[in-house]
Design an enzyme around this catalytic site. Sequence first.
Site, PDB file in Angstrom:
ATOM      1  N   ASP A  42       0.858  -1.174   0.000  1.00  0.00           N
ATOM      2  CA  ASP A  42       0.000   0.000   0.000  1.00  0.00           C
ATOM      3  C   ASP A  42       0.901   1.232   0.000  1.00  0.00           C
ATOM      4  OD1 ASP A  42      -2.327   1.653   0.441  1.00  0.00           O
ATOM      5  OD2 ASP A  42      -1.769   1.712   2.552  1.00  0.00           O
ATOM      6  N   ASP A  64      -0.130   5.166   1.075  1.00  0.00           N
ATOM      7  CA  ASP A  64      -0.344   6.020   2.242  1.00  0.00           C
ATOM      8  C   ASP A  64      -0.375   5.217   3.529  1.00  0.00           C
ATOM      9  OD1 ASP A  64      -1.488   9.056   1.446  1.00  0.00           O
ATOM     10  OD2 ASP A  64      -1.600   7.576  -0.151  1.00  0.00           O
TER      11      ASP A  64
END
Length: 345
Positions: free
Chosen positions: A17, A19
Amino acid sequence: PREPEFTFRGPKLITFDGDQTLYSDGANFESNPELANHLFLLLKNKITVAVVTAAGYEYQSEKYELRLSGLLAYFQLKGLLPDECDRFFLLGGECNYLFRLNNKFKLCPVKEFGPGGWLTATKHMGIDCPANWADDHVRAALDISEKSFHDSCDRQKMRARVIRKKRAVGLVPNAGERIPREALDETVLLVQSELQNNKTLLPFCAFNGGKDAWVDIGNKRVGVQVLQAYLGIPRELTLHIGDQFLNTGNDYAARDCCPCVWITDPDETTYMLKSILRLAGVSPDGHDSRSILEDFSLAIPSMQDGYAENIGNENEAVDFLEMTRRHEKDEMMDVYTGELISKTK
């Protein structure tokens, strides 16, 4: 006698991922030299690394490069070889826009169709391949999502705006405002229910991004599976690392296609990669902390002025935030829309 070739004892594909996993929520990868070094070591040891992010700027590569600016500069400084660059991917919009790092340390769109095209190579996946999604089905899902977000905004009196992209709809705060997490969760649960009740035909992801809420067409299960199929790497040799594994998060879907590691911030990502490298037989401490800081400061030459003395003094911390401010371009970016904003002088 010839020494046997080293074999990395671990996954062959690690997806991340963006953020709150590689960098702080809404920020860019600018000031984490230890994490940058771990990612560099993975690529050096023939591991494919892919950032699978909800950030969707279509094929505007410069906007993704801005989000990863410090990491790409570190790779360049360390002299990542062309075949090692080839193993770094970014998949934007959950699963919709695929990029590969070239030997100039730029993210280049991967061809979609024809021989070697990533969509052509994954069309056999049926509804789990973005190439097979009909435009009218995409439009119908986005229409439902946009109306639901407007309704939630009005009912909860949120100081927010709704934005629509090619394959996503977002509810984002107005400038200077903050949306409470509970309001975002409520918004996501409602739009999930409405999409399910309308028997949406496509895979989707409705999630609370921490500061905002989004519906993306596609999800990270699709994204990781597309990479597995395109690269020929099986699920048992894949690992996904992310921070959003609740039912209002967008990493949750990846659990259907590979083992996952649930972290809470980039510091935990750094710790997990250090453990993975050690278990695989790679020393994550090939550089001491001082040399890693020097590497990171040298990655962007304009950072050097006025900071060499800090690097040489173990009792002083390097002010990476100030270094980053010196490095920033004349434009900043709205991470929600991708709009470039001129800085005030």
